[in-house]
Design an enzyme around this catalytic site. Structure first.
Site, PDB file in Angstrom:
ATOM      1  N   LYS A  53       0.847  -1.200   0.000  1.00 44.37           N
ATOM      2  CA  LYS A  53       0.000   0.000   0.000  1.00 44.37           C
ATOM      3  C   LYS A  53       0.881   1.248   0.000  1.00 44.37           C
ATOM      4  CE  LYS A  53      -3.848  -2.388   2.194  1.00 44.37           C
ATOM      5  NZ  LYS A  53      -4.653  -2.703   3.375  1.00 44.37           N
ATOM      6  N   GLN A  97      -4.562  -1.568   9.614  1.00 41.56           N
ATOM      7  CA  GLN A  97      -4.530  -2.883   8.975  1.00 41.56           C
ATOM      8  C   GLN A  97      -5.155  -3.931   9.909  1.00 41.56           C
ATOM      9  OE1 GLN A  97      -3.601  -3.369   5.810  1.00 41.56           O
ATOM     10  NE2 GLN A  97      -4.002  -5.561   5.900  1.00 41.56           N
ATOM     11  N   ASP A 120     -11.031   3.072   3.995  1.00 40.84           N
ATOM     12  CA  ASP A 120     -11.363   1.643   3.891  1.00 40.84           C
ATOM     13  C   ASP A 120     -12.872   1.445   3.684  1.00 40.84           C
ATOM     14  OD1 ASP A 120      -9.389  -0.357   3.989  1.00 40.84           O
ATOM     15  OD2 ASP A 120      -9.026  -0.025   6.131  1.00 40.84           O
TER      16      ASP A 120
HETATM   17  N1  GUN Z   1      -7.091  -6.699   6.052  1.00 41.50           N
HETATM   18  C1  GUN Z   1      -7.450  -7.426   4.963  1.00 41.50           C
HETATM   19  N2  GUN Z   1      -8.018  -6.617   4.043  1.00 41.50           N
HETATM   20  C2  GUN Z   1      -8.028  -5.373   4.567  1.00 41.50           C
HETATM   21  C3  GUN Z   1      -8.488  -4.113   4.082  1.00 41.50           C
HETATM   22  O1  GUN Z   1      -9.024  -3.972   2.978  1.00 41.50           O
HETATM   23  N3  GUN Z   1      -8.303  -3.057   4.922  1.00 41.50           N
HETATM   24  C4  GUN Z   1      -7.728  -3.190   6.137  1.00 41.50           C
HETATM   25  N4  GUN Z   1      -7.603  -2.098   6.894  1.00 41.50           N
HETATM   26  N5  GUN Z   1      -7.298  -4.341   6.611  1.00 41.50           N
HETATM   27  C5  GUN Z   1      -7.443  -5.431   5.827  1.00 41.50           C
END
Ligand code: GUN
Length: 281
Positions: A53, A97, A120
């Site tokens: 990311k 995350q 998100d």
């Molecule tokens: N863990 C797995 N997928 C995601 C996501 O799209 N966002 C976040 N914050 N954590 C994740």
């Protein structure tokens, strides 16, 4: 018949090139989009995702910060860091995350993020807006799935979409987004009876169960569009939730793993962060 593969990697590259220009136009106006990422603990997969990311942000000119916290921190300490970022004018998006250690409530953390910085799309306010079809941040993986299908000119109106999986991150929202597009949506999950009987009715089958090669030819209607959201590792090799070799001859369209939905998730996160920066003020 053999399926046309939906190339998420290529679409992600195209979108990111467009976003690069958008970010540079914003920068000329003195706005540098900013994404703050919080990583708690030592989960190896989470570390890989977070690195990807941040790299993607850097490539298109989005400023990103990383707060790494040990898995011994208290919920209160994490909430305080979110408060700090909520109040930081240089930050447009906050991403914690997931998963988090068991002693921290994911829901409390999600709800602490300002809805205006919830790139998100997990905050209940943004989920509510998505349900009512208002303009808001959409969860990145479902958003990416819809964008991929639209790119291939796949129609949704009146189509029967069957979703396998009901997670808050993928299954539930992807069904909702396609309902908003006038599809007829059925959700299946681990307690569903006669699964193949139901999934075989799907004109579009979306699979988000997190089990390697779970869906075989017996689950798929000939000519269906099959979207594989799974990312699993078997003997060190990435594979999806769909058994590619079985389903590829039956489906009309299929998303491969890797190179299908995966690259679109981060792309939509970048999109949401840019949208948030545009709404600054
Ligand atoms: N863990 C797995 N997928 C995601 C996501 O799209 N966002 C976040 N914050 N954590 C994740």
């Amino acid at each position: 018949m053999s399926a046309t593969l939906l190339n998420g990697k290529k679409l992600a590259e195209k979108k990111r090139e467009e976003m690069k220009k958008e970010v540079s136009a914003l920068r000329e106006k003195g706005i540098v989009p900013g994404l703050a990422v919080i990583l708690v603990g030592e989960n190896a997969a989470s570390k890989v995702y977070v690195r990807s990311k941040q790299k993607a942000c850097e490539e298109i000119g989005i400023h990103s910060t990383l707060t790494e916290m040990p898995d011994t921190i208290s919920e209160q300490e994490l909430l305080q860091e979110i408060d700090r970022l909520n109040n930081d004018a240089s930050i447009d998006g906050i991403l914690v995350q997931l998963p988090l250690p068991d002693h921290i409530s994911e829901q409390a953390v999600i709800e602490r993020i300002s809805p205006a910085k919830d790139v998100d799309g997990f905050h209940p306010i943004n989920i509510g807006k998505m349900m009512t079809g208002e303009d808001t941040f959409l969860p990145c993986t479902p958003f990416g799935v819809v964008e991929m299908l639209k790119e291939a000119n796949i129609e949704f109106e009146g189509k029967h979409v069957v979703v396998i999986g009901r997670s808050n991150i993928v299954g539930k929202p992807v069904g909702q987004l396609l309902l908003n597009e006038n599809a007829t949506v059925t959700y299946c999950h681990s307690r569903t009876r006669n699964l193949p009987e139901i999934t075989k009715q799907g004109d579009i089958l979306i699979v988000a169960v997190g089990k390697a090669n779970f869906v075989g030819e017996e689950h798929v209607k000939p000519g269906a569009v099959v979207v594989d959201v799974g990312i699993n590792r078997v003997d060190g090799k990435l594979c999806g939730d769909v058994d590619f070799n079985q389903v590829e001859p039956v489906a009309s369209y299929l998303t491969p793993v890797p190179g299908g939905v995966g690259p679109m998730t981060i792309t939509m996160l970048l999109h949401n962060t840019i949208q948030s920066a545009k709404q600054r003020g």
